[in-house]
Scaffold this active site. Structure first.
Site, PDB file in Angstrom:
ATOM      1  N   GLU A  46      36.475  14.895  38.980  1.00 51.27           N
ATOM      2  CA  GLU A  46      37.680  14.556  38.220  1.00 51.27           C
ATOM      3  C   GLU A  46      38.666  13.881  39.157  1.00 51.27           C
ATOM      4  OE1 GLU A  46      39.690  17.698  36.141  1.00 51.27           O
ATOM      5  OE2 GLU A  46      37.827  18.566  35.374  1.00 51.27           O
ATOM      6  N   ASN A  67      37.334  18.063  42.277  1.00 47.91           N
ATOM      7  CA  ASN A  67      38.391  17.556  41.411  1.00 47.91           C
ATOM      8  C   ASN A  67      39.634  17.373  42.269  1.00 47.91           C
ATOM      9  OD1 ASN A  67      36.558  17.926  39.390  1.00 47.91           O
ATOM     10  ND2 ASN A  67      37.677  19.554  38.338  1.00 47.91           N
ATOM     11  N   ASN A  88      33.749  25.040  36.645  1.00 52.04           N
ATOM     12  CA  ASN A  88      34.805  24.070  36.907  1.00 52.04           C
ATOM     13  C   ASN A  88      36.028  24.791  37.447  1.00 52.04           C
ATOM     14  OD1 ASN A  88      36.073  21.257  36.427  1.00 52.04           O
ATOM     15  ND2 ASN A  88      37.541  22.680  35.506  1.00 52.04           N
ATOM     16  N   GLU A  89      36.426  24.442  38.672  1.00 51.55           N
ATOM     17  CA  GLU A  89      37.697  24.883  39.246  1.00 51.55           C
ATOM     18  C   GLU A  89      37.879  26.400  39.206  1.00 51.55           C
ATOM     19  OE1 GLU A  89      40.230  20.794  38.354  1.00 51.55           O
ATOM     20  OE2 GLU A  89      40.852  22.655  37.372  1.00 51.55           O
ATOM     21  N   ARG A 129      30.281  13.392  32.260  1.00 53.89           N
ATOM     22  CA  ARG A 129      30.396  14.818  32.521  1.00 53.89           C
ATOM     23  C   ARG A 129      31.138  15.486  31.366  1.00 53.89           C
ATOM     24  NH1 ARG A 129      34.707  17.946  35.935  1.00 53.89           N
ATOM     25  NH2 ARG A 129      33.799  20.028  35.823  1.00 53.89           N
ATOM     26  N   TRP A 184      39.086  11.226  35.136  1.00 55.64           N
ATOM     27  CA  TRP A 184      39.617  12.183  34.165  1.00 55.64           C
ATOM     28  C   TRP A 184      40.815  11.543  33.472  1.00 55.64           C
ATOM     29  CZ3 TRP A 184      37.866  16.654  32.241  1.00 55.64           C
ATOM     30  CH2 TRP A 184      38.720  17.321  31.347  1.00 55.64           C
ATOM     31  N   TYR A 198      43.628  15.582  42.491  1.00 56.94           N
ATOM     32  CA  TYR A 198      44.741  14.934  41.811  1.00 56.94           C
ATOM     33  C   TYR A 198      45.922  14.633  42.726  1.00 56.94           C
ATOM     34  CZ  TYR A 198      42.403  15.963  37.425  1.00 56.94           C
ATOM     35  OH  TYR A 198      41.475  16.010  36.415  1.00 56.94           O
ATOM     36  N   HIS A 212      33.718  25.690  31.595  1.00 59.54           N
ATOM     37  CA  HIS A 212      35.006  25.013  31.765  1.00 59.54           C
ATOM     38  C   HIS A 212      36.060  25.799  30.983  1.00 59.54           C
ATOM     39  CE1 HIS A 212      36.849  20.906  32.915  1.00 59.54           C
ATOM     40  NE2 HIS A 212      37.841  21.740  32.644  1.00 59.54           N
ATOM     41  N   GLU A 254      45.842  19.336  26.672  1.00 60.40           N
ATOM     42  CA  GLU A 254      46.047  19.510  28.111  1.00 60.40           C
ATOM     43  C   GLU A 254      46.508  20.941  28.415  1.00 60.40           C
ATOM     44  OE1 GLU A 254      45.852  19.219  31.883  1.00 60.40           O
ATOM     45  OE2 GLU A 254      44.989  17.700  30.552  1.00 60.40           O
ATOM     46  N   TRP A 255      45.672  21.897  27.999  1.00 60.47           N
ATOM     47  CA  TRP A 255      45.872  23.305  28.320  1.00 60.47           C
ATOM     48  C   TRP A 255      47.293  23.769  27.971  1.00 60.47           C
ATOM     49  CZ3 TRP A 255      41.186  24.775  28.272  1.00 60.47           C
ATOM     50  CH2 TRP A 255      40.169  24.001  28.868  1.00 60.47           C
TER      51      TRP A 255
END
Length: 448
Positions: A353, A294, A165-166, A77, A400, A296, A121, A407-408
């Site tokens: 993810e 996704n 995405n999200e 992906r 992921w 976490y 994304h 990382e943003w």
């Protein structure tokens, strides 16, 4: 000893996102995105990091495909950067951008790996943000034009598509909490953005169907699970609101064509209205082929008057935490996907993810011994197998992430990859978690 086994047709994959790995921010006609702007704004990203180079996957994609093939995944992906395809968001198409993704897609297929493409994304062209971004409904039309270009270019080769995405992150994290691009802190604005992205999703599904392409299309929402701290009604309701903000607020429109009424009432009590136009909800609720999740973390929540948006607070009850400070709560994955199945029926689910941030380094022996991440994956794989045995239509799992990457807002300070990236040399080093997943895929499971 218990054997954890997975179906032979279970899809194993890993995932990345364009701005986080590609670099080459000003090459071959790419336009600027909101993340190029945000990352250059002092104080917004740790250490002032940017995605200008990132993992340099724009030039090293063949190396990354080789890592994927060695890993043994059946799917990869990744996302397409809108500014590479239509640099100003509307207007002229950049053929060099299409050529790059054509090379990636052809390389994956040649390696026996199915591409799973995310259209959005988070890298909105800055030129569109300058005109109001997702708060402006004209951005929906621009997104449709971009999606049509991509569908027509790759729809014969790509069989799995994700629209967004999200959407919670695109809207509330980025426009209310403000820690992601474009960095606003306006709840009504964030609510508008969420709605317009959902409308864009629905219209994109309609467009895909109209082109009669031979694949499947869905969307990805980031879900978590808030357990009430006690059985007191106020704690139960606080946890419900906390869950619903990220879960029902997006799943309900996507899968049922309506917003959860108790949340609409809560927002209305704060002076917030959803900007629904005639036909919007029918558009958003277009039937899709799968839902991406996704996942976490999760936790415990209790009522606290005038605390945050929902009169609630998170309570730490002894969970282990990853390096980014997120609770490790594998059972929450079982709970949230079981709930999704019960609430929304037999729609196929893909975990698009899942992974852990750990503080790992290349050791003297040349390896990367990320034991905490291996343990995280092992525990979440067990929950995946529980879900399958429970009749939940879980069809696949994407770790992921393939690579440590940008990382943003955390820049390069936090690592989620199963492959270590040396940001000085850009050398890739598979970690112990990479080899663990490789073995699970090759053996169809593992013993616990």
């Amino acid at each position: 000893m218990t054997r954890i086994s997975f179906p032979k047709d279970f899809v194993w994959g890993t995932a990345t996102a364009s701005y986080q790995i590609e670099g080459a921010y000003d090459e071959d006609g790419r336009g600027l995105s909101i993340w190029d702007t945000f990352a250059r704004t002092p104080g917004k990203v740790v250490n002032g990091d940017t995605g200008d180079v990132a993992c340099d996957s724009y030039h090293r994609y063949e190396e990354d495909i080789a890592l994927l093939k060695q890993l043994g995944v059946s799917s990869y992906r990744f996302s397409i950067a809108w500014p590479r395809i239509i640099p100003q968001g509307t207007g002229e198409v950049n053929e060099k951008g299409l050529d790059y993704y054509r090379r990636v897609i052809d390389g994956l297929i040649a390696a026996g790996i199915e591409p799973a493409v995310t259209l959005y994304h988070w890298d909105l062209p800055q030129a569109l943000q300058d005109k109001g971004g997702w708060d402006n409904r004209e951005t929906i039309d621009a997104f449709l034009a971009y999606a049509e270009v991509v569908f027509k270019a790759f729809g014969d080769k790509v069989k799995s598509w994700i629209t967004f995405n999200e959407t919670w992150c695109v809207s509330f994290l980025s426009n209310f909490i403000g820690v992601h691009a474009p960095g606003h802190t306006d709840l009504q604005l964030a609510t508008n953005v969420a709605h317009h992205c959902l409308v864009a999703h629905g219209r994109t599904v309609q467009l895909y169907r109209s082109l009669n392409l031979p694949g499947q299309i869905g969307t990805t929402h980031n879900l978590s699970w808030s357990e009430p701290y006690t059985t007191r009604p106020e704690d139960v309701e606080a946890a419900r609101r906390s869950r619903a903000w990220g879960n029902e607020w997006f799943l309900e429109p996507t899968l049922k064509g309506s917003y959860p009424s108790f949340m609409v009432d809560w927002f209305r009590g704060k002076g917030i209205e959803v900007p629904i136009l005639e036909g919007d909800m029918e558009t958003i609720g277009q039937p899709i082929d799968f839902i991406g999740v996704n996942f976490y973390t999760g936790g415990c929540t209790r009522y606290k008057k005038d605390s945050g948006l929902f009169d609630s607070e998170d309570v730490q009850v002894g969970f282990d935490q990853t390096f980014i400070g997120w609770n490790v709560y594998p059972e929450a994955l079982y709970k949230v996907l079981s709930w999704l199945h019960e609430e929304y029926g037999d729609i196929p689910i893909y975990i698009t993810e899942n992974g852990a941030c750990t503080d790992d380094h290349v050791a003297e022996d040349g390896g990367v011994h990320d034991a905490q991440r291996v343990d995280y994956y092992r525990k979440h794989f067990i929950q995946c197998q529980r879900l399958i045995d429970s009749g939940v239509p879980l069809k696949g799992y994407y770790a992921w992430s393939l690579l440590d990457n940008f990382e943003w807002a955390e820049g390069y300070a936090k690592r989620f990859g199963i492959v270590h990236t040396d940001y000085e040399t850009l050398e890739r080093t598979p970690k112990d978690s990479y080899y663990f997943i490789q073995k699970v895929i090759s053996e169809g499971g593992f013993d616990v």
